[in-house]
Design a protein around this motif. Sequence first.
Motif, PDB file in Angstrom:
ATOM      1  N   TYR A  11       0.844  -1.192   0.000  1.00  0.00           N
ATOM      2  CA  TYR A  11       0.000   0.000   0.000  1.00  0.00           C
ATOM      3  C   TYR A  11       0.878   1.241   0.000  1.00  0.00           C
ATOM      4  O   TYR A  11       1.883   1.301   0.715  1.00  0.00           O
ATOM      5  N   ALA A  13       0.626   5.769  -0.246  1.00  0.00           N
ATOM      6  CA  ALA A  13      -0.251   6.912  -0.028  1.00  0.00           C
ATOM      7  C   ALA A  13       0.426   8.172  -0.539  1.00  0.00           C
ATOM      8  O   ALA A  13       1.651   8.223  -0.684  1.00  0.00           O
ATOM      9  N   GLN A  20      -5.718  12.424   1.901  1.00  0.00           N
ATOM     10  CA  GLN A  20      -4.755  11.397   1.517  1.00  0.00           C
ATOM     11  C   GLN A  20      -5.404  10.414   0.549  1.00  0.00           C
ATOM     12  O   GLN A  20      -6.575  10.083   0.698  1.00  0.00           O
ATOM     13  N   VAL A  22      -4.895   6.488  -0.694  1.00  0.00           N
ATOM     14  CA  VAL A  22      -4.235   5.242  -0.346  1.00  0.00           C
ATOM     15  C   VAL A  22      -4.674   4.198  -1.357  1.00  0.00           C
ATOM     16  O   VAL A  22      -5.869   4.053  -1.630  1.00  0.00           O
ATOM     17  N   ARG A  24      -3.510   0.150  -3.349  1.00  0.00           N
ATOM     18  CA  ARG A  24      -2.701  -1.069  -3.325  1.00  0.00           C
ATOM     19  C   ARG A  24      -2.082  -1.227  -4.706  1.00  0.00           C
ATOM     20  O   ARG A  24      -2.781  -1.244  -5.714  1.00  0.00           O
ATOM     21  N   TRP A  60       4.770   9.676  -3.620  1.00  0.00           N
ATOM     22  CA  TRP A  60       4.260   8.478  -2.945  1.00  0.00           C
ATOM     23  C   TRP A  60       5.149   8.101  -1.770  1.00  0.00           C
ATOM     24  O   TRP A  60       6.345   8.307  -1.782  1.00  0.00           O
ATOM     25  N   ALA A  63       2.210   3.476   2.908  1.00  0.00           N
ATOM     26  CA  ALA A  63       1.047   3.789   3.724  1.00  0.00           C
ATOM     27  C   ALA A  63       1.292   3.339   5.164  1.00  0.00           C
ATOM     28  O   ALA A  63       1.960   2.333   5.408  1.00  0.00           O
ATOM     29  N   THR A  64       0.748   4.093   6.094  1.00  0.00           N
ATOM     30  CA  THR A  64       0.864   3.711   7.505  1.00  0.00           C
ATOM     31  C   THR A  64      -0.065   2.528   7.788  1.00  0.00           C
ATOM     32  O   THR A  64      -0.945   2.201   6.990  1.00  0.00           O
ATOM     33  N   GLU A  67      -3.629   3.766   7.704  1.00  0.00           N
ATOM     34  CA  GLU A  67      -4.115   3.981   6.338  1.00  0.00           C
ATOM     35  C   GLU A  67      -4.415   2.656   5.647  1.00  0.00           C
ATOM     36  O   GLU A  67      -5.424   2.524   4.942  1.00  0.00           O
ATOM     37  N   THR A  68      -3.564   1.659   5.855  1.00  0.00           N
ATOM     38  CA  THR A  68      -3.786   0.334   5.272  1.00  0.00           C
ATOM     39  C   THR A  68      -5.062  -0.289   5.837  1.00  0.00           C
ATOM     40  O   THR A  68      -5.870  -0.846   5.081  1.00  0.00           O
TER      41      THR A  68
END
Length: 81
Positions: A11, A13, A20, A22, A24, A60, A63-64, A67-68
């Motif tokens: 992922y 972001a 944001q 996000v 995959r 980019w 992702a945290t 966020e995921t």
Amino acid sequence: MKITAQHVGTYVAWTTWSGQSVVRLASVSGDGVSYTCTDGFREYQPTSFAISLDDITARWRPATAEETAEFERLYQPAPEN
């Protein structure tokens, strides 16, 4: 963040004017990058003579965990034809 084929399935972001985004990562190649959004549809960003993969992915970042988790909560598979 340097995006390579090894990042497929992870992922990423980036900041937009409204917050944001996000996604995959679905595929990465010299021709471009594709990613899946929370609505299940796949977007494709092609490279060209004027835009490189580094240009596309310049903002980019990984992702945290939060966020995921939010992506997974909102994700709905796209309808199939």
